[in-house]
Motif scaffolding. Structure first.
Motif, short mmCIF file in Angstrom:
data_model
loop_
_atom_site.label_atom_id
_atom_site.label_comp_id
_atom_site.label_asym_id
_atom_site.label_seq_id
_atom_site.Cartn_x
_atom_site.Cartn_y
_atom_site.Cartn_z
N SER A 77 9.33 4.55 8.05
CA SER A 77 9.26 4.64 6.58
C SER A 77 8.52 5.90 6.15
N ALA A 78 7.50 6.31 6.91
CA ALA A 78 6.76 7.53 6.56
C ALA A 78 7.66 8.75 6.71
N GLY A 99 10.28 13.15 3.86
CA GLY A 99 11.42 14.00 3.56
C GLY A 99 11.85 13.93 2.11
N ARG A 100 11.71 12.77 1.52
CA ARG A 100 12.23 12.55 0.17
C ARG A 100 11.23 12.95 -0.93
N LEU A 101 9.91 12.79 -0.65
CA LEU A 101 8.94 12.87 -1.74
C LEU A 101 7.82 13.89 -1.56
N TYR A 102 7.55 14.32 -0.33
CA TYR A 102 6.32 15.08 -0.08
C TYR A 102 6.59 16.54 0.27
N ARG A 162 0.82 -1.22 0.00
CA ARG A 162 0.00 0.00 0.00
C ARG A 162 0.85 1.27 0.00
N PHE A 163 2.03 1.22 0.61
CA PHE A 163 2.86 2.42 0.65
C PHE A 163 3.46 2.71 -0.73
N GLY A 174 10.76 13.22 15.13
CA GLY A 174 10.27 12.84 13.81
C GLY A 174 10.59 13.89 12.77
N LEU A 175 10.43 15.16 13.13
CA LEU A 175 10.72 16.23 12.19
C LEU A 175 12.21 16.24 11.83
N ALA A 176 13.06 15.95 12.79
CA ALA A 176 14.50 15.87 12.50
C ALA A 176 14.78 14.77 11.48
N GLU A 177 14.06 13.62 11.61
CA GLU A 177 14.25 12.53 10.65
C GLU A 177 13.75 12.92 9.27
N VAL A 178 12.61 13.62 9.21
CA VAL A 178 12.08 14.09 7.92
C VAL A 178 13.11 14.99 7.24
#
Length: 310
Positions: A175-176, A181-184, A122-123, A200-204
């Protein structure tokens, strides 16, 4: 920095009955100074379909951003959805933001089944769908993704804005975070702890760097359930009633999954301020009230307390 403030439209049918009053709710939010109005998406329980809802609001409002929180693209044919979203982008004169998600385990499997879409992969399907939309809006005539492949695409409705409306991702799994970060263009999670939001924001942002994206490429937002009341214990009982009606779960369980706050105005404002201090720039608030009258009362109160600055 001033925080942008959004509001989710009431959902369950007992919160609106006459669906045209949802348009009035959105217009009222705009007049109260809210920056955005949002509609959510599910096949579980009665509600107005979000793209239809935002189409109605697009001509009734003039200033507010109109968003989905969250749209589940798997329920729609992807090429047709691209045309619907481009049409909304035109009708709103470029005020549309599309937050997408892949559903919630334990809840969404039946929605996938009745939509005749496999739950597996689904992802990858979600990311492909978004990439396909962007290709169609740009006038491309073929698409080859991991799940979706079209050798020949028809000419499609171009978006109002070059590149299409911003597309945000809901969710905070590892994964989200990487995919956001990569696509959105934005990130709309609901972590129950501001510290988790900050991490989470740091990871994004870390994931955006290898994709050669600037640090501000992804708008950091927060989905949060709120209730302003002077009776703190009564507020938690109302949150419990809301969670039971919405998810069939007690508040004690839901609060471990989602950002939720009830209590006096100062307490609610302080909680929201902890998220903005952690980096959230756009708050999308869902009011935990089970009647339209209570939703409208809260809408007015929230407009005056939920704009923390730092």
């Amino acid at each position: 920095m001033n925080t942008r403030l959004g509001i989710l439209l009431p959902t369950g049918q007992n919160q609106w009955n006459d669906a045209r009053r949802l348009v009035d709710f959105g217009v009222r939010a705009e007049r109260l100074g809210y920056d955005s109005v949002w509609a959510n998406d599910t096949l579980l329980g009665p509600r107005i379909e979000p793209l239809a809802m935002l189409a109605a609001l697009s001509t009734a409002t003039e200033r507010v951003t109109l968003g989905t929180a969250t749209l589940l693209p798997a329920f729609r044919r992807p090429v047709m959805a691209a045309q619907e979203l481009a049409s909304l982008d035109h009708l709103s004169a470029g005020r549309l933001v599309v937050t997408v998600g892949a559903g919630f385990p334990g809840r969404s499997e039946i929605e996938y089944a009745v939509s005749e879409v496999p739950w597996e992969r689904r992802f990858a399907r979600l990311d492909d769908t978004v990439a396909l939309w962007r290709a169609l809006w740009a006038g491309e005539r073929a698409f080859h993704g991991k799940v979706l492949r079209f050798d020949e695409l028809p000419a499609s409705t171009p978006s109002h804005r070059p590149g299409g409306p911003p597309i945000w991702l809901g969710g905070a799994s590892p994964s989200a975070l990487e995919r956001a970060g990569r696509l959105y263009d934005g990130w709309l999670p609901y972590p129950p702890d501001p510290a988790d939001y900050r991490a989470g924001l740091a990871e994004v942002r870390r994931a955006a760097a290898p994709a050669m994206r600037p640090v501000d490429a992804v708008t950091p937002a927060l989905f949060v359930t709120v209730l302003v009341t002077d009776d703190a214990q009564g507020g938690e009982r109302q949150l419990d009633a809301y969670c039971q009606a919405t998810y069939g779960l007690p508040y004690e369980t839901a609060r471990t999954i989602q950002a939720m706050v009830a209590g006096p105005a100062e307490h609610v404002a302080a909680t929201l301020a902890r998220y903005t201090a952690a980096g959230a720039q756009h708050l999308v608030c869902r009011i935990a009230a089970l009647s339209l009258a209570a939703q409208l009362d809260q809408l007015e109160v929230l407009a005056h307390i939920a704009r923390p600055t730092h």
